[in-house]
Enzyme design. Sequence first.
Site, PDB file in Angstrom:
ATOM      1  N   CYS A 147      -6.112  -9.572   3.352  1.00 36.47           N
ATOM      2  CA  CYS A 147      -6.826  -9.417   4.653  1.00 36.47           C
ATOM      3  C   CYS A 147      -8.118  -9.994   4.484  1.00 36.47           C
ATOM      4  O   CYS A 147      -9.027  -9.642   4.124  1.00 36.47           O
ATOM      5  CB  CYS A 147      -6.943  -7.839   4.888  1.00 36.47           C
ATOM      6  SG  CYS A 147      -5.638  -6.738   4.715  1.00 36.47           S
ATOM      7  N   CYS A 172     -14.476  -1.084   2.545  1.00 37.72           N
ATOM      8  CA  CYS A 172     -16.153  -0.793   2.495  1.00 37.72           C
ATOM      9  C   CYS A 172     -16.196   0.293   3.423  1.00 37.72           C
ATOM     10  O   CYS A 172     -16.993   0.532   4.298  1.00 37.72           O
ATOM     11  CB  CYS A 172     -16.776  -2.127   3.103  1.00 37.72           C
ATOM     12  SG  CYS A 172     -16.388  -2.402   4.891  1.00 37.72           S
TER      13      CYS A 172
END
Length: 424
Positions: free
Chosen positions: A227, A351
């Site tokens: 990704c 994240c």
Amino acid sequence: MHPKALLDACAELVRLTLTFEHPADAVVSRYFREHRALGPRERATLAETVYNVLRKKLLYEQLARSGSGPKERRLAILGFYGPRDFLKSALSDQEKAWVDACDAVRDDELLEPQRHNLPDWLAAPLKAQLGQGFWPLVDSLSHSAPLDLRVNALMAKRPEVQAELARAAIKSVVTPYSPWGLRIEGKPALAKVDAFTRGAIEVQDEGSQLLALLLDAKRGEMVVDFCAGAGGKTLAIGAAMRSTGRLYAFDVSGHRLEALKPRLARSGLSNVHPAAIAHERDERVKRLAGKIDRVLVDAPCSGLGTLRRNPDLKWRQSPQSVQELTAKQTAILQSAARLVKPGGRLVYATCSVLPEENEAIAEAFTAAHPDFAPLDAGEVLAQLKVEQAASLCAGGDSGTRYLRLWPHRHQTDGFFAAVWSRKD
């Protein structure tokens, strides 16, 4: 710009941002494109005022009730980025008295939501995870993040780049954990610095650098960044590979991969192959099944580890959106795992700071894939000579150690990573 005109512009930008129809950074960028006459100082005031309002929205909305005039103006006054005397030159006597009263309110007079400025659905899991660490985290989220750079190891050495930046009047310190990182005070105009234009440095949070390091990609290997987005980690991995082997940068967004191209051109890397894929089961992915030495899955996530940079996310995400993301994360990790050859390494990262996007996904994957052996992230980082590697990691229910970075503990964005090796 006259103080009154600048405050009016701040109020208008606050109004546009608080519709939450688009990410705050996109709203601010568009506003600047439409108002090209704004100088750097005015732009800084506008952007930081908006981000202050987003960071302390619950507090400012509570205080704004006692004021008068349009709500967005009251919020812009409370969040105004700049000297108070400059602000007051734009205010009526009534507004000056009101803002003085607001400034005098003490933290211990506030209710908890006005102190932490988080939605309830986010505050609860953070308190459960952090205990006494919750309020230090809240404090760290009320400030903007520092600017971290990654030195391109293919082109330059960190001490040389640090000296070069110093000659350009840019002070930096070495990052405590990443061997590639430099941390900078303030927000200098890096685009004009020679080290940036020739590709010796890239802007990248230290936590993001550690994710690339954890993959430990070697010269001549076949590697996939599943990704890749705009490619910050891709470029770090490519440099670690010394521009040898093949590094595929996959993403479902061709637009994001386009943003990688100028960075790739500067980087001097010739081993990176960007490829837009339709979905995680794309034919390009199937053709590489069982052939890849190392796969990084930096999964689409809530982004709640980046609240210092993107404070609007806490208001734009919801329990429902997180639930949708966890289904996507599970599917992407499963598809990416098929690429890994026996003996190869798989890294899953986000994240996010929420356990359901992190430990829960990792532990479910481990339970469903007996052919993947979990590795201890702390041990991996220690072998890579990362300082205080154990302090960067936390144990999971299975006893596996995960990389778990927090803004208040590590001065990075909030990151999570799990590591596996595919059994022979």
